[in-house]
Design an enzyme around this catalytic site. Structure first.
Site, PDB file in Angstrom:
ATOM      1  N   ASN A 121      30.092 -12.260  30.303  1.00 17.72           N
ATOM      2  CA  ASN A 121      29.012 -13.197  29.984  1.00 17.72           C
ATOM      3  C   ASN A 121      27.773 -12.993  30.860  1.00 17.72           C
ATOM      4  O   ASN A 121      26.672 -13.348  30.470  1.00 17.72           O
ATOM      5  CB  ASN A 121      29.573 -14.625  30.153  1.00 17.72           C
ATOM      6  CG  ASN A 121      28.516 -15.685  30.107  1.00 17.72           C
ATOM      7  OD1 ASN A 121      28.037 -16.051  29.036  1.00 17.72           O
ATOM      8  ND2 ASN A 121      28.121 -16.196  31.267  1.00 17.72           N
ATOM      9  N   GLY A 171      24.886 -22.397  33.293  1.00 14.19           N
ATOM     10  CA  GLY A 171      24.665 -22.201  31.864  1.00 14.19           C
ATOM     11  C   GLY A 171      25.936 -22.088  31.052  1.00 14.19           C
ATOM     12  O   GLY A 171      26.906 -22.833  31.240  1.00 14.19           O
ATOM     13  N   LYS A 226      21.567  -6.127  24.220  1.00 17.59           N
ATOM     14  CA  LYS A 226      22.602  -6.904  23.519  1.00 17.59           C
ATOM     15  C   LYS A 226      23.058  -6.189  22.238  1.00 17.59           C
ATOM     16  O   LYS A 226      24.194  -6.389  21.789  1.00 17.59           O
ATOM     17  CB  LYS A 226      22.090  -8.314  23.221  1.00 17.59           C
ATOM     18  CG  LYS A 226      21.897  -9.155  24.484  1.00 17.59           C
ATOM     19  CD  LYS A 226      23.218  -9.404  25.214  1.00 17.59           C
ATOM     20  CE  LYS A 226      23.067 -10.288  26.430  1.00 17.59           C
ATOM     21  NZ  LYS A 226      24.357 -10.608  27.075  1.00 17.59           N
ATOM     22  N   PRO A 278      25.635 -15.714  20.545  1.00 13.69           N
ATOM     23  CA  PRO A 278      25.105 -17.089  20.540  1.00 13.69           C
ATOM     24  C   PRO A 278      23.667 -17.116  20.030  1.00 13.69           C
ATOM     25  O   PRO A 278      22.905 -16.172  20.226  1.00 13.69           O
ATOM     26  CB  PRO A 278      25.135 -17.497  22.021  1.00 13.69           C
ATOM     27  CG  PRO A 278      25.947 -16.447  22.731  1.00 13.69           C
ATOM     28  CD  PRO A 278      25.814 -15.200  21.917  1.00 13.69           C
ATOM     29  N   SER A 305      24.129 -11.383  21.543  1.00 11.10           N
ATOM     30  CA  SER A 305      23.151 -12.438  21.246  1.00 11.10           C
ATOM     31  C   SER A 305      22.710 -12.358  19.791  1.00 11.10           C
ATOM     32  O   SER A 305      22.565 -11.264  19.236  1.00 11.10           O
ATOM     33  CB  SER A 305      21.920 -12.277  22.137  1.00 11.10           C
ATOM     34  OG  SER A 305      20.920 -13.206  21.742  1.00 11.10           O
ATOM     35  N   TYR A 325      15.978  -6.972  26.485  1.00 10.00           N
ATOM     36  CA  TYR A 325      17.140  -7.852  26.335  1.00 10.00           C
ATOM     37  C   TYR A 325      17.821  -7.633  24.972  1.00 10.00           C
ATOM     38  O   TYR A 325      19.038  -7.450  24.890  1.00 10.00           O
ATOM     39  CB  TYR A 325      16.676  -9.309  26.481  1.00 10.00           C
ATOM     40  CG  TYR A 325      17.767 -10.305  26.236  1.00 10.00           C
ATOM     41  CD1 TYR A 325      18.765 -10.515  27.179  1.00 10.00           C
ATOM     42  CD2 TYR A 325      17.810 -11.042  25.043  1.00 10.00           C
ATOM     43  CE1 TYR A 325      19.771 -11.428  26.959  1.00 10.00           C
ATOM     44  CE2 TYR A 325      18.819 -11.965  24.819  1.00 10.00           C
ATOM     45  CZ  TYR A 325      19.794 -12.150  25.784  1.00 10.00           C
ATOM     46  OH  TYR A 325      20.802 -13.055  25.546  1.00 10.00           O
TER      47      TYR A 325
END
Ligand SMILES: NC(=O)c1ccc[n+]([C@@H]2O[C@H](COP(=O)([O-])OP(=O)(O)OC[C@H]3O[C@@H](n4cnc5c(N)ncnc54)[C@H](O)[C@@H]3O)[C@@H](O)[C@H]2O)c1
Length: 254
Positions: free
Chosen positions: A92, A19, A164, A190, A147, A160
């Site tokens: 990451n 990824g 983040k 991102p 994120s 998640y």
């Protein structure tokens, strides 16, 4: 953008077996950095290191479970043995593409705990292990991958998104604590990015809806994220710290 000094630097990239992490490894390898590609997926990260080397770059593969302190310390030691230093850390690795999207009340508590542990505590453990080396050199770059799910308030990923968001808070407080040591700490956020890994609960309709909301209405690719990482790793970003850089084609704004 790059100085001749910075191309000698060692960049440590976690979650580099696939990824977006794989794209960072390729980009830094192509620019002449000494790359340490880390992942819990040892076979995958060995393949990525071989790919970077086949393209003429320097890259070693190092096994790590970022959620395990002794594994993180071993990885740090292996990188010092191979390269003698560690200057740039890109945090990451995360539990991400394996997650199923679902209403938060349906997320099993053990999954919640695991995501928080790897994505938040794992990021902290990596910084703690590499900090003494950066401090000794009075120079360092820590790039934490958060994120744009946080700035979107994206539903159905509560563990998640929460993890983040914690990474953004950690980035800001670390920046305050480390600025005097010549170490900057920034976050990249991102947007939803297409990689070679398929995600079973993301539908084509969801993907199209996100693209339609972007100022630049197209798919996001891993290569859309590498330039900002190179800039944050460079000398040119020296007076930028504690910041969150959203790279989502202008879907959300801070
Ligand atoms: N792809 C996206 O849409 C997107 C969007 C926003 C943010 N991000 C973030 O960008 C980063 C990379 O995303 P991706 O799409 O490549 O994710 P991915 O799930 O495809 O890859 C994550 C990598 O981290 C590794 N990993 C997981 N747990 C680990 C552990 N305990 N120790 C070491 N390695 C571990 C996995 O083996 C894998 O190689 C993640 O932090 C993700 O949260 C991704």
């Amino acid at each position: 953008m790059e100085t001749s000094r910075s191309v000698q630097r060692v960049v440590v990239i976690t979650g580099a077996a696939q990824g977006i992490g794989r794209a960072y490894a390729h980009k830094f390898g192509a620019l002449g950095y000494k790359v340490a590609a880390l992942d819990i997926n040892t076979e995958g990260v060995a393949n990525v290191a071989a790919e970077v080397q086949a393209n003429g770059g320097q890259c070693i593969a190092v096994a790590v479970d970022i959620g395990n302190e002794s594994s993180v310390q071993n990885a740090h030691q292996k990188i010092l043995e191979a390269y003698g230093q560690a200057d740039i850390l890109i945090n990451n690795a995360a539990i991400f593409s394996t997650l199923k999207m679902r209403p938060f009340e349906e997320i099993p508590m053990d999954e919640w705990t695991k995501v928080m542990h790897v994505n938040v505590t794992g990021t902290l453990l990596m910084v703690k292990a590499f900090l003494p080396t950066m401090r000794k050199n009075n120079w360092g770059r820590i790039i934490n991958i958060s994120s744009a799910a946080v700035t979107m308030g994206r539903p159905h990923y509560l563990h998640y998104t929460t993890s983040k968001a914690a990474v953004i808070g950690m980035t800001r407080s670390m920046a305050k604590e480390l600025g005097r040591d010549g170490i900057t700490v920034n976050a990249i956020l991102p947007g939803a990015t297409d990689t070679e890994i398929s995600r079973e609960t993301v539908t084509a309709a969801q993907k199209e809806a996100q693209i339609a909301m972007r100022s630049i209405p197209r798919e996001e690719n891993p290569e859309d994220l590498t330039g900002v990482a190179v800039f944050l790793a460079s000398e040119d970003s020296r007076f930028i710290t504690g910041q969150s850089l959203i790279v989502d084609g202008g879907l959300t704004f801070l």
